[in-house]
Design an enzyme around this catalytic site. Structure first.
Site, PDB file in Angstrom:
ATOM      1  N   ASP A   1      -3.694   6.240   7.188  1.00  0.00           N
ATOM      2  CA  ASP A   1      -2.808   7.404   7.220  1.00  0.00           C
ATOM      3  C   ASP A   1      -1.867   7.420   6.016  1.00  0.00           C
ATOM      4  O   ASP A   1      -1.725   8.433   5.333  1.00  0.00           O
ATOM      5  CB  ASP A   1      -2.042   7.493   8.546  1.00  0.00           C
ATOM      6  CG  ASP A   1      -1.281   6.228   8.926  1.00  0.00           C
ATOM      7  OD1 ASP A   1      -1.272   5.241   8.147  1.00  0.00           O
ATOM      8  OD2 ASP A   1      -0.688   6.208  10.033  1.00  0.00           O
ATOM      9  N   ARG A   2      -1.212   6.312   5.744  1.00  0.00           N
ATOM     10  CA  ARG A   2      -0.241   6.278   4.652  1.00  0.00           C
ATOM     11  C   ARG A   2      -0.883   6.561   3.296  1.00  0.00           C
ATOM     12  O   ARG A   2      -0.258   7.138   2.404  1.00  0.00           O
ATOM     13  CB  ARG A   2       0.482   4.936   4.628  1.00  0.00           C
ATOM     14  CG  ARG A   2      -0.416   3.714   4.529  1.00  0.00           C
ATOM     15  CD  ARG A   2       0.392   2.432   4.675  1.00  0.00           C
ATOM     16  NE  ARG A   2      -0.421   1.214   4.653  1.00  0.00           N
ATOM     17  CZ  ARG A   2      -0.950   0.642   5.712  1.00  0.00           C
ATOM     18  NH1 ARG A   2      -0.752   1.174   6.906  1.00  0.00           N
ATOM     19  NH2 ARG A   2      -1.663  -0.470   5.607  1.00  0.00           N
TER      20      ARG A   2
ATOM     21  N   ASN B   1       5.000  -0.914   3.995  1.00  0.00           N
ATOM     22  CA  ASN B   1       4.107  -0.225   4.932  1.00  0.00           C
ATOM     23  C   ASN B   1       4.821   0.097   6.242  1.00  0.00           C
ATOM     24  O   ASN B   1       4.469   1.061   6.929  1.00  0.00           O
ATOM     25  CB  ASN B   1       2.875  -1.084   5.217  1.00  0.00           C
ATOM     26  CG  ASN B   1       2.020  -1.286   3.985  1.00  0.00           C
ATOM     27  OD1 ASN B   1       2.010  -0.459   3.074  1.00  0.00           O
ATOM     28  ND2 ASN B   1       1.290  -2.394   3.956  1.00  0.00           N
TER      29      ASN B   1
ATOM     30  N   THR C   1       0.809  -1.220   0.000  1.00  0.00           N
ATOM     31  CA  THR C   1       0.000   0.000   0.000  1.00  0.00           C
ATOM     32  C   THR C   1       0.843   1.271   0.000  1.00  0.00           C
ATOM     33  O   THR C   1       0.623   2.170  -0.813  1.00  0.00           O
ATOM     34  CB  THR C   1      -0.948  -0.006   1.208  1.00  0.00           C
ATOM     35  OG1 THR C   1      -1.859  -1.094   1.070  1.00  0.00           O
ATOM     36  CG2 THR C   1      -1.718   1.292   1.310  1.00  0.00           C
TER      37      THR C   1
END
Length: 580
Positions: free
Chosen positions: A171-172, A104, A83
């Site tokens: 968040d990412r 991640n 992701t």
């Protein structure tokens, strides 16, 4: 020779004539388009769009399939399909060797000796908007992103006049594609579902965001997800279509509250839909539940596009929209195994134990030194440098020792029972390793001069300390959950994602031939008239662009002052100062 009067009349006529000729091109500086929206579907293989096409109604996915530029053969050109790297690539037009985000999370012993740090974790900033009494974990920022995004370049080129925001449940996924100069990024507190941010962007939530969190929309989403008493919004609601409409409603609130599309230059929204990933890991790409999720996304996108048409000046004619994904997904191993594929599940704890035993046997016989760090996940196996240092082993020797031990460590994971008689059925799948590469091999370019070697080269990251990159056989993965699946490999099922565009410059149609997600940032940068991101390697998708003279917008392009004459104070804008 014309008289001065005649010369003045001629010049005046020419000026009026030129002023009446429509501009053949437009750019961010003219606020055409008014708004760029990039929709990232987390864990969404490109084949879904054809596989479930008969389900789609309205102008959700069909906005792209019937009225947009639809690229059928878009593949990531790297091997670490997760992701955080995927969202970074979409924004920067670069791969991990350019933007630095390898996974991640990764081990950074200078920051933590008991857990890996996440790709956006930043203890220098605090979280903003948490409910009272919530556990205030470290804040987040794009500190690890080593390249600019096209949103950053837009902010730079317009001297801060353009607004750029990121939104996701994760968040990412909100921070990384928006970039370091973004006005804001918003994601949810996983327990409560409230949208939050960090002090990197602002000291408190804008009024519109606070109003959304307090509006009762969270309770509505819980009811729709049949989880009214949930204290784990991310897990219980996030895996349902209720979270998709919830997230899109927040995006609408942001567009309205921050007045996106109402500035003198183009604005950008990076919107990452997380629910396809949260559910997809649990049920796999071939399940009826995931098909229902895809159909729900289609319905919600239809509603969102209709809303944009009514709420952006000039409607969808003044909006560009792109659709893509951060990665694909492998089939559930058990499903693939039924069809005869060697789709084994890898026990990471046992693999780590096997490797530790082998390295102890080599360097410290009879001892139980932890040469590999805990909390391992593929594709990068993290070594424990202090343990090797104590044994007088340098990085090259350490990584080589782990690499040499890997084939036997894999073989010992699940040895088949000895057959007394000929098999009457297919043997069970067996874990197997395809390739491995040390960090130093990757850093030094000691890789095959082949397309596969390029996948590995694009996966190099300076983060994570000492490591060995491990590629298991196709359709094999570390266990995610009972009956679930995962992604992280160089195989096509993890790399194949949609790439679709809708908007005035794009010629509708189906486009065949390999393209890459890196092309999105390069294409938008070119069309907006701004610099490409700092590490961009993408190509401009000229095959899908209309001739400049054929590009029209609902309203005439306004005459603007030269770039240097814009608001001087805009150049002083910093993340967090524009909290609209």
């Amino acid at each position: 020779m014309p008289t001065p009067k005649r010369l003045l009349a001629f010049v005046t006529v020419c000026a009026l004539t030129l002023a009446s000729v429509p501009r053949a091109t437009a750019s961010a500086y003219d606020a055409h388009p008014k708004l760029v929206v990039v929709i990232v579907l987390d864990q969404f293989r490109a084949d879904y769009l054809e596989r479930y096409r008969a389900d789609f109604k309205g102008r959700g996915f069909k906005l792209f399939l019937d009225h947009g530029a639809n690229f059928l053969d878009c593949y990531y050109d790297y091997a670490n399909t997760e992701t955080a790297p995927g969202h970074s690539t979409i924004g920067t037009g670069a791969y991990t060797d350019g933007h630095g985000i390898g996974g991640n999370e990764w081990w950074d012993l200078a920051r933590s000796k008991d857990h890996p740090v996440t790709s956006v974790e930043d203890e220098r900033y605090a979280l903003v908007g948490l409910p009272s009494g919530a556990n205030a974990s470290p804040g987040s920022s794009p500190r690890n992103l080593r390249a600019s995004t096209f949103g950053d370049e837009l902010r730079l080129d317009t001297v801060g006049e353009s607004a750029v925001y990121g939104v996701s449940l994760k968040d990412r996924a909100s921070i990384l594609p928006a970039g370091s100069a973004a006005n804001g990024a918003f994601w949810i507190d996983q327990a409560s579902g409230r949208f939050i941010t960090s002090t990197y962007y602002m000291q408190q939530l804008p009024d519109w965001a606070q109003a959304f969190d307090d509006s009762g929309r969270i309770d509505q989403a819980k009811q729709e997800a049949n989880a009214p008493n949930s204290t784990n919004f991310y897990g219980d609601v996030g895996a349902t279509p209720a979270a998709v409409s919830y997230e899109i409603d927040f995006a609408k609130a942001l567009i309205t509250g921050a007045e996106l599309g109402k500035h003198d230059t183009t604005d950008v929204l990076m919107l990452s839909i997380s629910s396809t990933d949260i559910l997809g890991h649990r049920v796999g790409p071939d399940s009826p539940q995931q098909r229902a999720m895809v159909d729900a996304v289609d319905t919600d996108l239809d509603g969102f596009f209709t809303w944009l048409d009514k709420n952006v000046e000039g409607g969808l004619g003044n909006v560009w929209i792109a659709l893509t994904a951060d990665h694909g997904i492998a089939p559930v191993p058990a499903d693939a195994a039924k069809l005869g594929l060697n789709a084994a599940t890898i026990d990471m704890q046992k693999l780590t134990a096997n490797l530790n035993d082998a390295i102890n046997l080599k360097f410290s016989p009879g001892e139980k030194v932890q040469y590999l760090l805990t909390h391992q996940s593929l594709p990068y196996l993290a070594l424990n440098p202090p343990a090797f240092d104590r044994a007088g082993i340098n990085e090259q020797e350490a990584e080589q020792a782990v690499q040499n031990a890997l084939p036997v460590a894999f073989t010992d994971l699940d040895k088949p029972a000895e057959l007394k008689t000929p098999a009457t059925a297919k043997l069970p799948p067996q874990p197997a390793m395809f390739r491995s590469y040390t960090r130093l091999q990757m850093a030094g370019g000691e890789l095959p001069n082949t397309p596969f070697g390029q996948l590995i080269a694009h996966s190099y990251t300076p983060n994570g300390g000492w490591y060995v990159m491990v590629i298991p056989d196709a359709f094999q993965m570390a266990a995610y959950a009972a009956g679930g699946t995962n992604h992280f490999t160089p195989y096509s099922y993890d790399r194949h994602v949609p790439l679709d565009f809708y908007g005035a410059p794009f010629a509708p149609g189906i486009y065949h031939g390999r393209v890459e997600p890196t092309d999105l940032a390069a294409t938008f940068a070119s069309l907006l008239g701004i610099n490409q991101p700092s590490a961009s390697i993408g190509h401009i998708l000229t095959q899908a662009l209309k001739p400049a003279a054929a590009v029209t917008y609902p309203k005439p392009v306004p005459v603007r002052a030269p770039h240097a004459a814009r608001k001087a104070h805009a150049g002083a804008s910093k993340p967090g100062e524009n909290e609209q």
